[in-house]
Motif scaffolding. Structure first.
Motif, PDB file in Angstrom:
ATOM      1  N   UNK A  58      -3.256   4.975   7.250  1.00 46.64           N
ATOM      2  CA  UNK A  58      -2.332   4.952   6.109  1.00 46.64           C
ATOM      3  C   UNK A  58      -0.988   5.605   6.411  1.00 46.64           C
ATOM      4  N   UNK A  59      -0.994   6.713   7.148  1.00 43.79           N
ATOM      5  CA  UNK A  59       0.262   7.361   7.507  1.00 43.79           C
ATOM      6  C   UNK A  59       1.126   6.417   8.338  1.00 43.79           C
TER       7      UNK A  59
ATOM      8  N   UNK B 287      -4.506   1.030  -4.324  1.00 48.08           N
ATOM      9  CA  UNK B 287      -3.925   0.040  -5.234  1.00 48.08           C
ATOM     10  C   UNK B 287      -2.408  -0.006  -5.087  1.00 48.08           C
ATOM     11  N   UNK B 288      -1.777   1.144  -5.057  1.00 50.00           N
ATOM     12  CA  UNK B 288      -0.324   1.189  -4.920  1.00 50.00           C
ATOM     13  C   UNK B 288       0.135   0.583  -3.588  1.00 50.00           C
ATOM     14  N   UNK B 289      -0.690   0.706  -2.561  1.00 46.31           N
ATOM     15  CA  UNK B 289      -0.328   0.190  -1.238  1.00 46.31           C
ATOM     16  C   UNK B 289      -0.682  -1.293  -1.072  1.00 46.31           C
ATOM     17  N   UNK B 290      -1.311  -1.889  -2.107  1.00 42.08           N
ATOM     18  CA  UNK B 290      -1.666  -3.299  -2.030  1.00 42.08           C
ATOM     19  C   UNK B 290      -2.915  -3.584  -1.229  1.00 42.08           C
ATOM     20  N   UNK B 291      -3.815  -2.600  -1.127  1.00 40.55           N
ATOM     21  CA  UNK B 291      -5.014  -2.737  -0.290  1.00 40.55           C
ATOM     22  C   UNK B 291      -6.296  -2.836  -1.115  1.00 40.55           C
TER      23      UNK B 291
ATOM     24  N   UNK C 290     -10.049  -2.296   7.767  1.00 43.45           N
ATOM     25  CA  UNK C 290      -8.993  -2.743   6.858  1.00 43.45           C
ATOM     26  C   UNK C 290      -7.750  -1.875   7.015  1.00 43.45           C
ATOM     27  N   UNK C 291      -7.937  -0.558   7.064  1.00 45.13           N
ATOM     28  CA  UNK C 291      -6.796   0.345   7.179  1.00 45.13           C
ATOM     29  C   UNK C 291      -6.062   0.159   8.506  1.00 45.13           C
ATOM     30  N   UNK C 292      -6.807   0.014   9.602  1.00 38.93           N
ATOM     31  CA  UNK C 292      -6.185  -0.227  10.901  1.00 38.93           C
ATOM     32  C   UNK C 292      -5.405  -1.540  10.873  1.00 38.93           C
TER      33      UNK C 292
ATOM     34  N   UNK D  35      -0.002  10.216   2.364  1.00 42.71           N
ATOM     35  CA  UNK D  35       1.178   9.718   1.658  1.00 42.71           C
ATOM     36  C   UNK D  35       2.229  10.811   1.516  1.00 42.71           C
ATOM     37  N   UNK D  36       1.793  12.034   1.200  1.00 39.25           N
ATOM     38  CA  UNK D  36       2.739  13.149   1.097  1.00 39.25           C
ATOM     39  C   UNK D  36       3.433  13.372   2.438  1.00 39.25           C
TER      40      UNK D  36
END
Length: 411
Positions: free
Chosen positions: A15-16, A54-58, A106-108, A306-307
């Motif tokens: 995610x980062x 959700x905010x990232x569209x995933x 999925x994240x990768x 995200x931070x």
């Protein structure tokens, strides 16, 4: 030359990298694993974590894999029973526990699609320093020759036993001894809602649905009983269900079928590590690790990646010195995670303090406050609100809780 190199490509690292790449930064992610691959995990993602996906569209992509939703949770602490669910968070009215073979892939993939370069099967052996700052990494694929990659910034997202943390000398500055061990596996044949049940002895079991029509089934006991447990793993595993809830014990014996080998989790102590320095930072379990009892590992990894991405973007864009702004990430993380850390460390002892006993016992007597309890668990109700002395005093009066059993402050 990369803007950022991220070591570790699971729930914090990918995610980062994705978020930075979406901002136009040149990012390299490396991981010694290849994907899809499994890892020890609770699997559980709270509504607060799902909100980030959700905010990232995933989130829709994850839901489409067939991971079952959970909309009713059952908790017990010996004779205290709490059942229900939290109010929606950003419209999310369910929680999910995906297999890590699916979630991490999925994240990768999302990191790659966003423009990050991902190297799988790459083991980091050194963090390169130049003029006192982290400036890249060295490592290799398998037994191949050593390779070097340079960057403006290096992030360790490589878990609680972080290689990067060791290489940069990131010391632990807050530690709470781990209390328990965990054994878990995957069972078919169960038709159970989410169960999180703590009994006398002390011991605990947790059960929640995951992919492939299976449930993750886990048990916890105090560390001093590990040798006894290992002497008869199957028998000890079943015994915990029989002692806490004989009805569920009978059901798992009659209908449950274990589909994989048991996995043991004997975590290190709960800790905070120094997570920012000249040219480097740590995120996820690499910098802040706690017992799996409350299942907040994945959610916190998503939240604080995200931070950190926001702070790194600010520094890379030249708005402010990058080390200065990244140091703010650690302050935010420590302040916002402190309540979860303290609650987790206490509950993971598997015996409630008088304070928590009184709060949860009174909570179980009121439907509105029970919903707030699940809001606390899900990340939608701040601990400062749930445990506010004035709010607890009003709860105790409402349910006519005995005055001699009220503990309005933790002290």
């Amino acid at each position: 030359m990369y803007d950022v190199i991220v070591v570790g490509a699971r729930c914090a690292g990918s995610p980062l990298a994705m978020l930075l790449a979406r901002r136009g930064h040149k990012v390299l992610v490396v991981d010694r694993a290849t994907f899809p691959s499994d890892t020890v995990s609770t699997h559980y993602i709270h509504q607060a974590g799902l909100s980030r996906l959700q905010d990232w569209g995933i989130l829709d992509r994850l839901v489409a894999t067939g991971v079952p939703p959970m909309r009713h949770l059952n908790f017990s602490y010996t004779d205290i029973f709490l059942e229900g669910f939290a109010d929606p968070i950003d419209g999310i009215d369910a929680t999910y526990s995906p297999r890590r073979t699916i979630l991490d892939e999925i994240l990768v993939d999302e990191a790659r699609k966003s423009g990050a370069e991902v190297l799988e099967g790459f083991t980091v052996t050194e963090v390169i320093f130049s003029e006192g700052r982290a400036a890249g990494i060295r490592g290799r694929f398998g037994d191949g020759p050593e390779q070097e990659f340079r960057s403006q910034f290096v992030v360790g997202a490589d878990g609680r036993n972080s290689t990067v943390a060791g290489l940069v000398g990131a010391e632990i500055y807050r530690s709470v001894p781990a209390a328990c061990f965990v054994y878990y596996s995957y069972y078919s044949g169960l038709d159970w809602e989410f169960q999180h049940r703590t009994g006398n002895d002390p011991q605990q079991f947790g059960v929640w649905p995951t992919h492939d029509n299976q449930h993750l089934v886990a048990v916890m006991r105090r560390r001093e009983r590990l040798r006894e447990f290992r002497a008869d793993i199957d028998g000890s595993f079943q015994e915990i269900f029989d002692q806490i809830d004989p009805v569920l014990g009978d059901d798992i014996r009659a209908n449950g079928k274990r589909e994989e080998n048991f996995r043991a989790m004997s975590y290190p102590d709960n800790f905070y590590r120094r997570s920012a320095g000249p040219g480097w930072a740590l995120v996820g379990d690499a910098g802040y690790h706690k017992d799996p009892f409350t299942g907040w590992g994945i959610t916190d990894a998503l939240k604080y990646s995200e931070v950190l991405a926001e702070k790194l973007h600010e520094g890379l864009s030249g708005a402010r010195p990058i080390d200065e702004v990244v140091a703010e990430y650690t302050k935010i993380r420590d302040a916002e995670s402190n309540g979860t850390f303290e609650l987790t460390c206490s509950l993971a002892e598997l015996s409630l303090t008088p304070y928590y006993d009184s709060v949860f016992r009174a909570t179980s007597m009121d439907r509105e406050y029970t919903t707030k309890f699940f809001g606390l668990i899900s990340g939608g109700v701040p601990g400062e609100e749930f445990f506010a002395p004035a709010n607890l005093a009003a709860l105790y009066e409402k349910v006519d809780f005995p005055a001699d059993r009220r503990f309005l402050t933790k002290s």
